[in-house]
Write an enzyme that holds these catalytic residues in place. Structure first.
Site, PDB file in Angstrom:
ATOM      1  N   GLY A  28      16.096   3.742 -14.733  1.00 41.84           N
ATOM      2  CA  GLY A  28      16.515   4.480 -15.923  1.00 41.84           C
ATOM      3  C   GLY A  28      15.516   5.553 -16.265  1.00 41.84           C
ATOM      4  O   GLY A  28      14.308   5.331 -16.131  1.00 41.84           O
ATOM      5  N   ASN A 104      18.973  -6.044 -20.093  1.00 38.99           N
ATOM      6  CA  ASN A 104      19.500  -5.337 -18.919  1.00 38.99           C
ATOM      7  C   ASN A 104      20.828  -5.974 -18.570  1.00 38.99           C
ATOM      8  O   ASN A 104      20.896  -7.195 -18.417  1.00 38.99           O
ATOM      9  CB  ASN A 104      18.508  -5.445 -17.755  1.00 38.99           C
ATOM     10  N   CYS A 241      24.563  -9.205  -8.205  1.00 38.20           N
ATOM     11  CA  CYS A 241      25.197  -7.924  -7.875  1.00 38.20           C
ATOM     12  C   CYS A 241      24.741  -7.440  -6.501  1.00 38.20           C
ATOM     13  O   CYS A 241      23.559  -7.186  -6.273  1.00 38.20           O
ATOM     14  CB  CYS A 241      24.796  -6.910  -8.946  1.00 38.20           C
TER      15      CYS A 241
END
Ligand code: AMP
Length: 463
Positions: A28, A104, A241
């Site tokens: 980020g 997050n 993920c």
């Protein structure tokens, strides 16, 4: 997206958290923030600023963050969510003391919960989903802080890794599916560090101890792990993920049992088996596809060359999103090495194709630089579905593979051939111990309920 760090039981908590944020910069670039707590005085402090960590947080800021406990956050920019009011850590005072929270992931029922809280009279300071968790903690009637946190987390759905300080106690939790990573390490100068990626432990010289497990709540005081609780909603098959391995995490991070570099090389090797092509050189779209390109080259025997150079000083551009603008943006970011490309049949490896805009512009650039043929190989399957669990993946309409065939995409990109890694090829490459993954962006197989999205598939303001 976003990255989180916490330090407990170390007098340089904020300084160390700053270092951690620094190595999570790839997660980020919009804003960075640190909140600290001094056990001795009971005081808390917070700094949140826009921009890259190194620009946002100065030595003078660190000096204003004394304490032996700290939580820190790096924020990824999202459509509606810019502005410092949406930066973290969130910090509030409730009956248990000062609570600071970093998150997050992306909650999939935050809008529903927020509407309910609004009806009950809650006042919100931001539009981020994470603030809902703080409200739920504060409003819980459970008898202890720990039970209030469990109560709050049992009401949210979707993806979360949260680090929460209440006074000098640090809590860490990971959603039952375990979508996003969260690891614990021991600091050489005392205390513990928790963070999204092991690369942040490395910069702090912290020794990796273990992951926070899916569905686990950990309590840490004075650098000691005190107790562990299971969150409700047990999930038999965790869903970490796979896109963290494909694109998002840093190659030196160890994630889901694999060093990211090793996983990407395995994707590249498998891609070479599934999608062979005659070529003179293999090049990568740097940096995210470097490891996959090395793997492709290893397996195919085609030499790996540096045909594209990435400019690391681009920063944020303010070019209008027209097609010409996008091409220009790509030209600012990548430059072709003519001597390497001239007259060659070039096999270009990229980690993923999302909208197709980067590749289209890159292919033009490679041809202009003299490439005779351009064969694009992607080290992941077609991205067909948006992500609701914390990766910034656009709506279905914007995803080039959602409604186009491989041949139509090939034509659009003006490449001589196009080949994707298969979904099985991808997961097989990182299933040495029978791991299961979230592959929703490739397959549409969403496990955590999409409460807010409904059939409309609208992204909420996420992190
Ligand atoms: P595009 O196809 O032009 O939308 O961009 C694809 C490129 O962006 C790939 O080369 C990836 O390295 C990178 N990428 C993949 N996923 C994302 C994401 N969620 N956000 C930003 N960049 C991404």
């Amino acid at each position: 997206m976003c990255g989180i760090v916490a330090v407990s039981g170390n007098p340089e908590a904020a300084q160390l958290a700053f270092l951690g944020l620094y190595s999570l910069q790839h997660r980020g670039q919009e804003a960075a923030g640190i909140a600290s707590f001094e056990s001795a005085t009971g005081e808390s402090h917070r700094v949140r600023k826009a921009g890259l960590v190194v620009d946002a947080i100065k030595e003078t800021d660190i000096a204003e963050l004394p304490g032996d406990v700290a939580v820190a956050h790096i924020r990824y920019s999202t459509a509606g969510g810019a502005g410092l009011k949406n930066a973290q850590p969130i910090r509030e005072r409730f009956r248990g003391g000062v609570v600071s929270l970093v998150h997050n992931g992306n909650l999939t029922n935050a809008n529903l919960l927020r509407d309910r809280l609004f009806d009950e009279g809650a006042l919100f300071q931001s539009t981020i989903d994470s603030e809902v968790i703080v409200h739920l903690i504060a409003r819980s009637r459970a008898p202890s802080t720990e039970e209030q946190i469990v109560d709050a987390l049992s009401q949210v759905e979707g993806a979360y890794c949260v680090l929460i300080t209440v006074g000098d106690t640090l809590y860490a939790a990971r959603d039952p599916y375990g979508y996003r990573p969260l690891v614990i390490g021991a600091l050489p100068s005392g205390g513990l560090a928790l963070t999204s990626e092991t690369c942040a432990l490395d910069i702090m010289h912290a020794r990796y101890i273990r992951d926070v497990e899916p569905g686990e709540l950990v309590r840490i005081r004075h650098g000691e792990i005190e107790s562990v609780t299971r969150l409700p909603k047990f999930v038999a098959e965790p869903q970490p993920c796979v896109f963290e391995l494909v694109y998002f995490a840093r190659p030196d991070t160890r994630l889901w049992g694999y060093t990211v570099d090793r996983a990407r090389r395995a994707f590249g090797r498998r891609l070479a088996e599934e999608q062979p092509v005659d070529g003179d050189i293999v090049i990568s779209v740097p940096d995210s596809a470097n490891s996959a390109a090395v793997g492709y080259s290893e397996r195919s025997g085609i030499p790996f060359e540096l045909g594209l150079i990435r400019n690391h000083y681009v920063g944020r551009t303010f070019i209008t999103p027209t097609q010409a603008g996008r091409d220009f943006k790509v030209r600012m970011k990548f430059s072709p090495v003519r001597e390497v490309l001239q007259g060659k049949r070039v096999v270009v490896i990229d980690d993923s194709l999302v909208r197709g805009t980067t590749s289209r512009a890159l292919v033009n650039m490679l041809r202009e630089a003299g490439a005779k043929e351009v064969h694009l190989r992607l080290a992941s399957p077609p991205v067909r579905w948006p992500c609701f669990y914390g990766i910034d993946m656009p709506t279905r309409e914007e995803l080039i593979a959602s409604d186009k065939s491989v041949e139509e995409i090939r034509e659009y990109l003006h490449v001589d051939s196009l080949g994707y890694l298969s979904p099985e090829g991808m997961t097989d490459a990182v299933r040495e111990n029978g791991e299961t993954y979230c592959t929703a962006c490739f397959t549409g197989d969403y496990r955590a309920p999409l409460v807010d999205a409904g059939a409309g598939f609208e992204m909420s303001s996420h992190c």
